[in-house]
Design a protein around this motif. Structure first.
Motif, short mmCIF file in Angstrom:
data_model
loop_
_atom_site.label_atom_id
_atom_site.label_comp_id
_atom_site.label_asym_id
_atom_site.label_seq_id
_atom_site.Cartn_x
_atom_site.Cartn_y
_atom_site.Cartn_z
N LEU A 205 11.95 4.46 -14.72
CA LEU A 205 10.53 4.40 -15.04
C LEU A 205 9.83 3.35 -14.19
CD1 LEU A 205 11.00 4.47 -18.91
CD2 LEU A 205 10.19 6.38 -17.51
N ARG B 89 13.85 6.71 -24.02
CA ARG B 89 13.65 6.21 -22.66
C ARG B 89 14.89 5.53 -22.08
NH1 ARG B 89 7.22 4.65 -23.22
NH2 ARG B 89 6.51 6.51 -22.09
N ALA C 144 5.88 2.71 -17.49
CA ALA C 144 5.90 4.18 -17.60
C ALA C 144 4.50 4.76 -17.54
CB ALA C 144 6.63 4.62 -18.88
#
Length: 312
Positions: free
Chosen positions: A292, A287, A269
């Protein structure tokens, strides 16, 4: 200030062990777990890390207890409440019914070096406040838990541990807690493990706030490894270490992203990943489900993939 004539003059090794024990020993507690009928069902160790009675220990010591009690080295015996536990890292936090308690100073596990002196304090086989010493034998190990999961980035030490040491502190020579002792290899000699204090405090903070740790996951097991200097220079990588994938769960997020055993993760990320502790901190619940970028070394080639963490 001159030494008292009756004081022994200690060699440097002994002086460090004594210093660590004197600074941390008063904060070590003997934990007794009781079942629903009030019978003792297990025991272990813990370390007080705040004066108002918060204690770090192992999840496997306290997770299944109906009631808990902690005994201090000064003879006090206090009721303990389970604040929360995290089997994934084998860390638990207790709160003692007391104030003004002795608290240990915390260090950093990321600064440990292989060969460094460490001191383990605990209550093996019921013998209260026992101290053993050794060195850091290795860093970044992975360890299979009793429940079948993997603990990542644990400290290997040859400071002798026995049943009852679980949950007690592993300290540096200057008397700062750098790990929480968690396991030993029973048939072997001098192969023992501790969870790094950086991971333990990250988990403890969330247990104190939420009672549990909310995570996302990649579906892999990993360990911290060095990156060759020539590879770092060629790709312009700042960190000396990365996270090597040691297992990939079938059909998990990492497998779906094309990650393979032996890949070394260097960023996630858009954030640098220098160790397993970094990756743990980045895999927050928010997340889960997000696409990502993840950068990795496969051999000497630097690759970028996209991964979608799953809710843990």
């Amino acid at each position: 200030m001159p030494l008292d004539a009756t004081d022994p003059i200690l060699d440097p090794y002994s002086a460090q062990v004594v210093q660590a024990f004197e600074r941390v020993g008063p904060a070590v507690v003997h934990i007794t777990a009781f079942d629903g009928k009030g019978r003792p069902s297990g025991q272990g160790s813990g370390v007080i890390y705040t004066p108002d009675g918060y204690v770090l220990t192992n999840s496997h010591v306290v997770g299944a207890a109906a009631r808990l009690r902690a005994s201090l080295t000064d003879g006090q015996s206090l009721e303990a409440t389970l604040v929360g536990d995290d089997p994934a890292t084998d860390i638990a936090v207790l709160r003692l019914a007391g104030t003004g308690l002795p608290a240990a100073a915390l260090g950093q596990s990321t600064t440990l070096k292989v060969g460094q002196l460490v001191v383990a304090i605990g209550n093996p086989l019921g013998f209260t406040c026992t101290v053993t010493a050794g060195i850091v034998s290795a860093l970044g190990r992975s360890l299979r838990t009793r429940g079948g999961g993997l603990l990542d980035s644990v400290i290997q030490t040859d400071a002798p541990l026995n049943p009852g040491n679980s949950g007690g502190p592993l300290t540096s020579g200057e008397g700062r807690v750098v790990g929480i002792n968690t396991a030993m290899i029973a048939p072997a000699q001098g192969i023992c493990f501790a969870i790094g204090i950086d991971t333990a405090i990250w988990v403890a903070t969330r247990l104190m706030r939420d009672g549990r740790v909310h995570r996302s996951r990649l579906g892999l097991a990993a360990q911290t490894v060095p990156i060759m200097t020539r590879v770092r220079r060629f790709h312009g990588l700042a960190q000396p270490t990365g996270v090597m994938v040691s297992e990939v769960a079938a059909d998990g997020p990492a497998a779906q992203a094309g990650l393979q055993k032996g890949d070394v993760l260097v960023s996630f990320a858009e954030e640098m990943v220098a160790g397993v502790d970094d990756l743990h901190r980045m895999l927050v619940a928010e997340r889960a489900g997000c696409r990502l970028p993840i950068r990795l070394l496969r051999g000497v080639e630097l690759l970028t993939r996209e991964v979608v963490p799953a809710a843990a």
